[in-house]
Design a protein around this motif. Structure first.
Motif, PDB file in Angstrom:
ATOM      1  N   GLN A 101       0.831  -1.206   0.000  1.00 35.23           N
ATOM      2  CA  GLN A 101       0.000   0.000   0.000  1.00 35.23           C
ATOM      3  C   GLN A 101       0.866   1.258   0.000  1.00 35.23           C
ATOM      4  O   GLN A 101       0.567   2.229  -0.714  1.00 35.23           O
ATOM      5  N   SER A 102       1.933   1.257   0.777  1.00 32.57           N
ATOM      6  CA  SER A 102       2.828   2.414   0.796  1.00 32.57           C
ATOM      7  C   SER A 102       3.428   2.673  -0.576  1.00 32.57           C
ATOM      8  O   SER A 102       3.545   3.822  -1.020  1.00 32.57           O
ATOM      9  N   ASP A 162      -1.004   6.593  -6.447  1.00 32.06           N
ATOM     10  CA  ASP A 162      -2.395   6.899  -6.137  1.00 32.06           C
ATOM     11  C   ASP A 162      -2.616   6.782  -4.624  1.00 32.06           C
ATOM     12  O   ASP A 162      -2.748   5.676  -4.101  1.00 32.06           O
ATOM     13  N   PRO A 163      -2.656   7.910  -3.908  1.00 32.23           N
ATOM     14  CA  PRO A 163      -2.825   7.876  -2.448  1.00 32.23           C
ATOM     15  C   PRO A 163      -4.159   7.290  -1.992  1.00 32.23           C
ATOM     16  O   PRO A 163      -4.324   7.005  -0.793  1.00 32.23           O
ATOM     17  N   SER A 164      -5.101   7.104  -2.915  1.00 31.23           N
ATOM     18  CA  SER A 164      -6.409   6.571  -2.529  1.00 31.23           C
ATOM     19  C   SER A 164      -6.454   5.048  -2.503  1.00 31.23           C
ATOM     20  O   SER A 164      -7.438   4.462  -2.051  1.00 31.23           O
ATOM     21  N   VAL A 165      -5.410   4.385  -2.974  1.00 33.09           N
ATOM     22  CA  VAL A 165      -5.397   2.919  -3.041  1.00 33.09           C
ATOM     23  C   VAL A 165      -5.356   2.336  -1.625  1.00 33.09           C
ATOM     24  O   VAL A 165      -4.566   2.760  -0.784  1.00 33.09           O
ATOM     25  N   VAL A 166      -6.235   1.364  -1.374  1.00 32.04           N
ATOM     26  CA  VAL A 166      -6.250   0.631  -0.108  1.00 32.04           C
ATOM     27  C   VAL A 166      -5.981  -0.834  -0.403  1.00 32.04           C
ATOM     28  O   VAL A 166      -6.664  -1.453  -1.221  1.00 32.04           O
ATOM     29  N   HIS A 202       0.851   4.150  -3.006  1.00 36.12           N
ATOM     30  CA  HIS A 202       0.521   5.557  -2.737  1.00 36.12           C
ATOM     31  C   HIS A 202       1.466   6.520  -3.449  1.00 36.12           C
ATOM     32  O   HIS A 202       1.166   7.714  -3.539  1.00 36.12           O
TER      33      HIS A 202
END
Length: 525
Positions: free
Chosen positions: A198-199, A205-209, A202
């Motif tokens: 996830q890091s 795309d900072p919205s990726v979970v 980001h």
């Protein structure tokens, strides 16, 4: 007619593995080999330290540099850290503490009696898949499988009249070759890797979970695959090749398959009762919501996961001491009831005997720890990993071939960097954003990494537990070396690389979900 002429001709695979073993065992002693490799790293770091590289280190955001380990400050720093590097070498304490309890259980005869009783009711043909399955299940207890399942694999096979090195190979394949497989329970590796993924995502795309169970369906299905592959290779390739390998270890220390005597049956019954009572009392301490074994309040959990099973929980951090206790208690009980232990001095003698057998491992661990520290400080591994990732990007391969490339790159880096999280922190920060721009989801990239990482765990001497497995082999075959173990595990490694990669491509081609909330493409769709 000579005995040699009666032997059937050995197949191509067996002859190739014999060659690997011969060449590998002609290498210097593993301890000296680590020392020589460390010197090579020192010299290479000196030669490359003045060069400029265009590759960007994702950890710093700056061009990567090689640190000169022969500089005065580096050498004095190395000397100042030498003791702490050795003492803090992760496998060292794990191995020695666990072996104290196992040593008592083995010295009093509890393990031998328990296995003989178990083998009397277990079909011989099911020993291999059962052992591999237990190895995979051991991932729940982090690294416990290395010090518990693998040596017991040798004991089980030998007690059943099979070659003990085949037992070591099968157990090693399950514990380490199947490191990314899960027995329908999440392991501590799942949240660790997903957090790094996830890091990395980001950066684009900072919205990726990324869900911690994003590979759970794939890794669960992989369990059956690894058991079947390991079963076939152990029984059809590895064990037949070992028919000429003589077991020449100390006969007094090797298990026997005689019928249990009345005293042994009585001791075994009391020992199992003591183990069950200890387990019951321990479980009672886990049940309260306020149990001190639970993770601190506010600790992130997987969906439906207990706060007992996260890495921050005291329970998960106490696995090795628990192994010590759960073998010490029945070992002591068995010794006193069966008569194999007359006083507390026999118990201490069992611990001392276990530690005396670890002397060679301690020496190897010292040099292994120093080499791994030096290699990490040099940045050579990071440079090779980044260059490999950039090469893969420039090749512009089709999706299926890109997946193969990720697997192979991960496997190659695994030969240089032992820690799964360290490797993924390094190459994931490059691969995940790069492949997102090519339409590949972070979930799929992570799954491909896990295949390559696990498949080559069993053939890299840089695996921190690799020297320990060599020690286990030497208990039964005294001239065992790095070549012996690599030759044993190479068929598993190559076969898993091919079949497991194909399995992943099949998941992708058929659109089978990789895990909870996982996708194959980016943006998802």
């Amino acid at each position: 007619m000579s005995e040699a002429t009666l032997d059937p001709p050995r197949g191509l695979v067996a002859r190739a593995l014999d060659w690997v073993e011969r060449v590998g065992n002609k290498l210097p002693d593993p301890a000296v080999l680590f020392l020589l490799l460390m010197i090579v790293v020192w010299v290479a770091s000196w030669l490359l330290s003045g060069m400029s590289f265009a590759e960007i280190d994702p950890r710093t955001g700056k061009a990567i540099t090689i640190n000169n380990l022969l500089a005065g400050s580096a050498l004095t720093g190395f000397m100042a850290q030498m003791v702490s590097t050795f003492v803090n070498f992760p496998p060292l304490g794990v191995v020695l503490v666990a072996m104290l309890g196992l040593g008592v259980a083995e010295h009093t005869g509890f393990i031998n009696a328990a296995l003989r009783a178990l083998l009397s009711v277990t079909p011989r043909m099911l020993l291999t898949p059962a052992l591999i399955g237990v190895g995979i299940l051991s991932h729940i207890a982090v690294d416990a499988g290395y010090v518990l399942v693998i040596p017991l694999g040798a004991v089980i096979f030998y007690a059943a009249g099979r070659h003990p090195l085949a037992g070591i190979a099968a157990a090693f394949a399950g514990v380490s070759g199947g490191f990314s497989a899960t027995f329908f329970l999440p392991s501590s590796l799942d949240p660790l890797l997903s957090g790094l993924t996830q890091s990395a995502a980001h950066l684009i795309d900072p919205s990726v979970v990324v869900n911690p169970l994003n590979n759970f369906y794939f890794t669960s299905a992989s369990t059956l695959l690894i058991m079947l592959v390991g079963w076939f290779l152990t029984d059809r390739v590895i064990e037949p090749r070992l028919t000429k390998t003589k077991v020449d270890g100390d006969p007094a220390g090797l298990p026997k398959m005689d019928d249990l005597t009345a005293a042994e049956k009585r001791g075994l019954a009391w020992a199992i009762g003591a183990m069950a009572l200890t387990a019951a009392l321990f479980i009672l301490t886990l049940l309260p919501e306020t149990s001190p074994w639970r993770a601190p309040a506010g600790t992130p959990l997987l969906a439906g996961q207990s706060d007992l099973l996260v890495s921050q929980a005291p329970l998960m951090q106490s696995i090795v001491p628990l192994i010590f206790i759960f073998f010490l208690v029945p070992g002591v009980m068995y010794g006193y009831v069966s008569g194999s232990a007359k006083s507390h001095r026999d118990i201490i003698a069992g611990m001392a005997k276990a530690m005396s057998g670890m002397g060679y491992y301690v020496v190897m661990a010292f040099f292994c720890a120093q080499f791994i520290y030096a290699f990490g400080q040099s940045n050579l591994g990071a440079l090779l990993a980044i260059k490999g990732a950039n090469l893969l990007q420039t090749m512009g391969l089709p999706m299926s071939m890109t997946l193969v490339g990720i697997v192979l790159l991960s496997g190659f880096v695994n030969l240089l960097v032992g820690s799964a999280s360290a490797k993924w922190a390094l190459i994931g920060a490059i691969m995940v954003p790069m492949l997102m721009q090519l339409g590949v989801s972070p979930d799929l990239t992570q799954a491909a990494y896990r295949v390559g990482d696990s498949s080559t765990n069993i053939i890299t001497p840089l695996l921190p537990y690799f020297p320990l497995i060599v020690v286990f082999c030497r208990k039964y075959v005294q001239n065992s070396g790095i070549g012996t173990l690599v030759a044993l595990m190479l068929p598993y490694s190559v076969t898993l690389l091919v079949i497991w990669t194909t399995f992943l491509i099949g998941f992708w081609a058929l659109g089978i979900p990789l895990g909870v909330g996982a996708t194959y493409s980016y943006p998802a769709g």
